[in-house]
Design a protein around this motif. Structure first.
Motif, PDB file in Angstrom:
ATOM      1  N   TYR A  45       0.778  -1.282   0.106  1.00 37.01           N
ATOM      2  CA  TYR A  45      -0.189   0.068   0.236  1.00 37.01           C
ATOM      3  C   TYR A  45       1.052   1.264  -0.024  1.00 37.01           C
ATOM      4  CZ  TYR A  45      -4.083  -2.800   0.651  1.00 37.01           C
ATOM      5  OH  TYR A  45      -5.508  -3.763   0.929  1.00 37.01           O
ATOM      6  N   GLU A  46       1.889   1.480   0.709  1.00 38.23           N
ATOM      7  CA  GLU A  46       2.732   2.778   0.819  1.00 38.23           C
ATOM      8  C   GLU A  46       3.395   2.816  -0.438  1.00 38.23           C
ATOM      9  OE1 GLU A  46       3.779   3.979   4.280  1.00 38.23           O
ATOM     10  OE2 GLU A  46       3.625   2.257   5.261  1.00 38.23           O
ATOM     11  N   PRO A  47       3.317   4.119  -1.526  1.00 42.81           N
ATOM     12  CA  PRO A  47       4.336   4.129  -2.284  1.00 42.81           C
ATOM     13  C   PRO A  47       5.409   4.382  -2.321  1.00 42.81           C
ATOM     14  CG  PRO A  47       3.984   6.194  -0.697  1.00 42.81           C
ATOM     15  CD  PRO A  47       3.351   5.298  -0.222  1.00 42.81           C
ATOM     16  N   HIS A  48       6.119   2.928  -3.315  1.00 40.67           N
ATOM     17  CA  HIS A  48       7.402   2.525  -3.379  1.00 40.67           C
ATOM     18  C   HIS A  48       8.020   3.866  -3.930  1.00 40.67           C
ATOM     19  CE1 HIS A  48       6.356  -1.739  -4.057  1.00 40.67           C
ATOM     20  NE2 HIS A  48       5.862  -1.482  -3.398  1.00 40.67           N
ATOM     21  N   LYS A  49       7.787   4.687  -4.959  1.00 35.92           N
ATOM     22  CA  LYS A  49       8.280   6.196  -4.958  1.00 35.92           C
ATOM     23  C   LYS A  49       8.777   6.555  -3.492  1.00 35.92           C
ATOM     24  CE  LYS A  49       4.630   8.890  -5.795  1.00 35.92           C
ATOM     25  NZ  LYS A  49       3.134   9.573  -6.557  1.00 35.92           N
ATOM     26  N   ALA A  50       8.621   6.636  -2.904  1.00 38.68           N
ATOM     27  CA  ALA A  50       9.080   6.745  -1.824  1.00 38.68           C
ATOM     28  C   ALA A  50       9.651   5.941  -0.328  1.00 38.68           C
ATOM     29  CB  ALA A  50       7.546   7.410  -0.969  1.00 38.68           C
ATOM     30  N   LEU A  51       9.447   5.224  -1.112  1.00 38.40           N
ATOM     31  CA  LEU A  51      10.375   3.826  -0.095  1.00 38.40           C
ATOM     32  C   LEU A  51      11.892   3.605  -0.661  1.00 38.40           C
ATOM     33  CD1 LEU A  51       7.907   1.668   0.752  1.00 38.40           C
ATOM     34  CD2 LEU A  51       8.922   3.105   2.202  1.00 38.40           C
ATOM     35  N   PHE A  52      11.568   2.722  -2.050  1.00 35.07           N
ATOM     36  CA  PHE A  52      12.824   2.295  -2.470  1.00 35.07           C
ATOM     37  C   PHE A  52      13.796   3.309  -3.822  1.00 35.07           C
ATOM     38  CE2 PHE A  52       9.203  -0.958  -2.086  1.00 35.07           C
ATOM     39  CZ  PHE A  52       9.620  -1.045  -0.984  1.00 35.07           C
ATOM     40  N   ILE A  53      15.340   2.318  -3.751  1.00 35.06           N
ATOM     41  CA  ILE A  53      16.504   2.842  -4.346  1.00 35.06           C
ATOM     42  C   ILE A  53      16.776   1.452  -4.739  1.00 35.06           C
ATOM     43  CG2 ILE A  53      17.217   5.019  -3.335  1.00 35.06           C
ATOM     44  CD1 ILE A  53      18.878   3.561  -1.904  1.00 35.06           C
ATOM     45  N   THR A  54      17.379   2.069  -6.027  1.00 33.93           N
ATOM     46  CA  THR A  54      18.432   0.311  -6.331  1.00 33.93           C
ATOM     47  C   THR A  54      19.583   0.338  -5.200  1.00 33.93           C
ATOM     48  OG1 THR A  54      19.538   2.277  -7.869  1.00 33.93           O
ATOM     49  CG2 THR A  54      17.384   1.121  -9.075  1.00 33.93           C
ATOM     50  N   ASP A  55      19.824  -0.998  -5.873  1.00 34.65           N
ATOM     51  CA  ASP A  55      20.966  -1.762  -5.243  1.00 34.65           C
ATOM     52  C   ASP A  55      21.891  -0.815  -5.638  1.00 34.65           C
ATOM     53  OD1 ASP A  55      20.378  -4.533  -3.700  1.00 34.65           O
ATOM     54  OD2 ASP A  55      19.056  -3.220  -4.727  1.00 34.65           O
ATOM     55  N   GLU A  56      21.967  -1.183  -6.884  1.00 39.71           N
ATOM     56  CA  GLU A  56      23.374  -0.181  -8.309  1.00 39.71           C
ATOM     57  C   GLU A  56      23.841   1.405  -6.982  1.00 39.71           C
ATOM     58  OE1 GLU A  56      21.508  -3.212  -9.855  1.00 39.71           O
ATOM     59  OE2 GLU A  56      20.564  -1.428  -9.675  1.00 39.71           O
ATOM     60  N   ASP A  57      22.709   2.070  -6.793  1.00 34.41           N
ATOM     61  CA  ASP A  57      23.400   3.455  -6.304  1.00 34.41           C
ATOM     62  C   ASP A  57      22.870   3.661  -5.144  1.00 34.41           C
ATOM     63  OD1 ASP A  57      24.948   5.763  -5.794  1.00 34.41           O
ATOM     64  OD2 ASP A  57      24.064   6.519  -7.615  1.00 34.41           O
ATOM     65  N   PRO A  58      22.713   3.010  -3.860  1.00 36.93           N
ATOM     66  CA  PRO A  58      21.879   3.518  -2.608  1.00 36.93           C
ATOM     67  C   PRO A  58      21.931   4.844  -2.084  1.00 36.93           C
ATOM     68  CG  PRO A  58      22.926   1.483  -1.789  1.00 36.93           C
ATOM     69  CD  PRO A  58      23.354   1.997  -3.373  1.00 36.93           C
ATOM     70  N   LEU A  59      22.906   5.579  -2.501  1.00 38.67           N
ATOM     71  CA  LEU A  59      23.573   6.712  -1.584  1.00 38.67           C
ATOM     72  C   LEU A  59      23.020   7.796  -3.038  1.00 38.67           C
ATOM     73  CD1 LEU A  59      25.189   4.805  -0.082  1.00 38.67           C
ATOM     74  CD2 LEU A  59      26.794   6.767  -0.401  1.00 38.67           C
ATOM     75  N   ILE A  60      21.935   8.236  -3.661  1.00 39.39           N
ATOM     76  CA  ILE A  60      22.157   8.478  -4.687  1.00 39.39           C
ATOM     77  C   ILE A  60      21.517  10.211  -4.545  1.00 39.39           C
ATOM     78  CG2 ILE A  60      19.923   7.629  -5.360  1.00 39.39           C
ATOM     79  CD1 ILE A  60      19.957   8.588  -8.112  1.00 39.39           C
ATOM     80  N   PHE A  61      20.751  10.218  -2.990  1.00 38.69           N
ATOM     81  CA  PHE A  61      19.460  11.287  -2.924  1.00 38.69           C
ATOM     82  C   PHE A  61      20.356  11.770  -2.016  1.00 38.69           C
ATOM     83  CE2 PHE A  61      16.323   9.051  -4.297  1.00 38.69           C
ATOM     84  CZ  PHE A  61      14.961   9.439  -4.449  1.00 38.69           C
ATOM     85  N   TYR A  62      21.050  11.021  -1.278  1.00 40.93           N
ATOM     86  CA  TYR A  62      22.330  11.900  -0.489  1.00 40.93           C
ATOM     87  C   TYR A  62      23.281  12.233  -1.222  1.00 40.93           C
ATOM     88  CZ  TYR A  62      20.566   8.802   3.062  1.00 40.93           C
ATOM     89  OH  TYR A  62      18.882   7.868   3.570  1.00 40.93           O
ATOM     90  N   LYS A  63      23.827  12.224  -1.884  1.00 40.15           N
ATOM     91  CA  LYS A  63      25.140  12.542  -3.240  1.00 40.15           C
ATOM     92  C   LYS A  63      24.200  13.796  -3.468  1.00 40.15           C
ATOM     93  CE  LYS A  63      27.502   8.322  -4.450  1.00 40.15           C
ATOM     94  NZ  LYS A  63      27.762   7.721  -5.171  1.00 40.15           N
ATOM     95  N   LYS A  64      23.167  14.123  -4.036  1.00 41.90           N
ATOM     96  CA  LYS A  64      22.111  15.313  -4.648  1.00 41.90           C
ATOM     97  C   LYS A  64      22.418  16.100  -3.488  1.00 41.90           C
ATOM     98  CE  LYS A  64      21.621  13.694  -9.600  1.00 41.90           C
ATOM     99  NZ  LYS A  64      22.270  14.150  -9.982  1.00 41.90           N
ATOM    100  N   ILE A  65      21.799  16.048  -2.875  1.00 35.85           N
ATOM    101  CA  ILE A  65      21.391  16.768  -1.792  1.00 35.85           C
ATOM    102  C   ILE A  65      23.074  17.175  -1.383  1.00 35.85           C
ATOM    103  CG2 ILE A  65      20.488  17.025   0.228  1.00 35.85           C
ATOM    104  CD1 ILE A  65      18.755  15.198  -0.023  1.00 35.85           C
ATOM    105  N   SER A  66      23.666  16.877  -1.216  1.00 36.78           N
ATOM    106  CA  SER A  66      24.850  16.783  -0.693  1.00 36.78           C
ATOM    107  C   SER A  66      26.145  18.269  -1.756  1.00 36.78           C
ATOM    108  CB  SER A  66      25.556  15.893   0.333  1.00 36.78           C
ATOM    109  OG  SER A  66      25.229  15.295   1.107  1.00 36.78           O
ATOM    110  N   PHE A  67      25.912  17.560  -2.536  1.00 34.03           N
ATOM    111  CA  PHE A  67      26.868  18.137  -4.575  1.00 34.03           C
ATOM    112  C   PHE A  67      25.987  19.501  -4.172  1.00 34.03           C
ATOM    113  CE2 PHE A  67      28.454  14.147  -5.658  1.00 34.03           C
ATOM    114  CZ  PHE A  67      30.113  14.131  -5.355  1.00 34.03           C
ATOM    115  N   TRP A  68      24.445  19.632  -3.700  1.00 29.73           N
ATOM    116  CA  TRP A  68      23.876  20.589  -4.196  1.00 29.73           C
ATOM    117  C   TRP A  68      24.035  21.658  -3.021  1.00 29.73           C
ATOM    118  CZ3 TRP A  68      19.372  21.811  -0.713  1.00 29.73           C
ATOM    119  CH2 TRP A  68      18.896  22.944  -0.614  1.00 29.73           C
ATOM    120  N   ILE A  69      24.320  21.045  -1.981  1.00 31.54           N
ATOM    121  CA  ILE A  69      24.702  22.336  -0.882  1.00 31.54           C
ATOM    122  C   ILE A  69      25.974  23.085  -1.053  1.00 31.54           C
ATOM    123  CG2 ILE A  69      25.416  22.408   1.820  1.00 31.54           C
ATOM    124  CD1 ILE A  69      23.199  20.237   2.549  1.00 31.54           C
ATOM    125  N   LYS A  70      26.631  22.074  -1.215  1.00 35.30           N
ATOM    126  CA  LYS A  70      28.692  22.406  -1.509  1.00 35.30           C
ATOM    127  C   LYS A  70      28.285  23.362  -2.680  1.00 35.30           C
ATOM    128  CE  LYS A  70      33.240  20.144  -2.491  1.00 35.30           C
ATOM    129  NZ  LYS A  70      34.013  19.537  -2.346  1.00 35.30           N
TER     130      LYS A  70
END
Length: 307
Positions: A223-248
């Protein structure tokens, strides 16, 4: 008229095979009955104790209808359309992830920094960015607890999600600036009023690897939205990377960063943030003993006195 005790027995019999923890099942029962009967837990409890409490056929039929939804593994929060966060009601449906106790702990950590004067500046000069806001529970709670905070941006990629978060902001009578931005594709478009001020970035992004799906409760997967839950195994840090580089790239002042994280990859996140220039990195366990939260600081080029 029907005995509420009769419904309680039916409720237990119908759902006990779905929930291993009896306390969780009890909690669901009271969430359902207090919502439908428009009363508090004590009222329901007293009716159960004396076994004589009666409810009308109208309410009994409503309870039965919701019980059948629960039998299909639908989470109680979606069944009643409400989730509780910091003791406050939030409107939810299958478009948004249900707020969790771990996220409450993340918000508590941010509030602790305010309350202990670690951030020694008037809150009116602070900008907060809630990236991947979902129901809006993080940004709305921070604004309710610290109404003097200058500006809070709540960001999400989906219009239907932002619509729910707006309703919750109106419900709690707080002013939040909502923006539709896809963090992975266009994070640079997030507006920044003052790049030099103190900023707080908080995010509870998707962090469950697809290979870990089997570890989750069936009602989450169904029932819960997969887009809010799951990431691929290939790059599990993808959101943290995008946010961190944006901050920098985007901020020249001090940025306090708070992430909710996957406990299985916390060392990778720490190592990555250290390598690109974040400091004062702290990690914290949640109430279940899992490493679930990271706090770090980024000092922009205009910061003279770095702690």
């Amino acid at each position: 008229m029907v005995s509420i005790y009769k419904f309680y027995n039916l409720f237990q019999k119908t759902l006990k095979h779905l929930y291993e923890d009896p306390r969780e099942l009890e909690n669901i029962f009271f969430l359902l009955t207090t919502h439908i009967l428009k009363c508090d837990k004590t009222t329901v409890l007293l009716q159960l104790i004396n076994k004589k409490g009666k409810i009308s056929i109208f309410f009994y039929k409503k309870l039965i209808k919701k019980l059948w939804e629960l039998k299909k593994n639908r989470p109680i929060q979606y069944v009643i359309g409400i989730a509780y966060f910091f003791g406050m009601k939030f409107i939810v449906n299958e478009k948004v992830f249900i707020p969790r106790p771990e996220t409450e702990e993340l918000v508590s950590w941010i509030l602790h920094i305010f309350n202990t004067n670690i951030i020694t500046i008037n809150t009116g000069h602070i900008q907060i960015f809630d990236l991947g806001t979902g129901s809006g529970c993080i940004s709305i709670t921070l604004k309710k607890k610290k109404p003097d905070i200058g500006l809070i941006y709540a960001i999400d990629a989906y219009t239907e999600v932002i619509d729910i978060a707006r309703k919750n902001a109106a419900l709690h009578n707080v002013e939040i600036s909502f923006k539709k931005v896809n963090i992975l594709k266009n994070i640079i478009s997030i507006p920044i009023i003052n790049k030099h001020s103190i900023n707080i970035i908080v995010s509870n992004p998707p962090y469950v690897k697809l290979s870990e799906k089997k570890l989750l409760h069936l009602n989450i997967i169904q029932y819960e939205p997969h887009k809010a839950l799951f990431i691929t195994d290939e790059d599990p840090l993808i959101f943290y990377k995008k946010i961190s580089f944006w901050i920098k790239k985007s901020f020249t002042g001090i940025v306090y960063v708070f992430f909710e994280i996957n406990q299985f990859i916390y060392l990778d996140i720490i190592d990555f943030m250290k390598k690109i220039g974040f400091s004062n990195i702290k990690i914290k366990k949640d109430c279940q003993g899992f490493f679930r939260m990271i706090h770090a600081v980024f000092y922009g080029k205009n910061v003279k006195n770095k702690i």
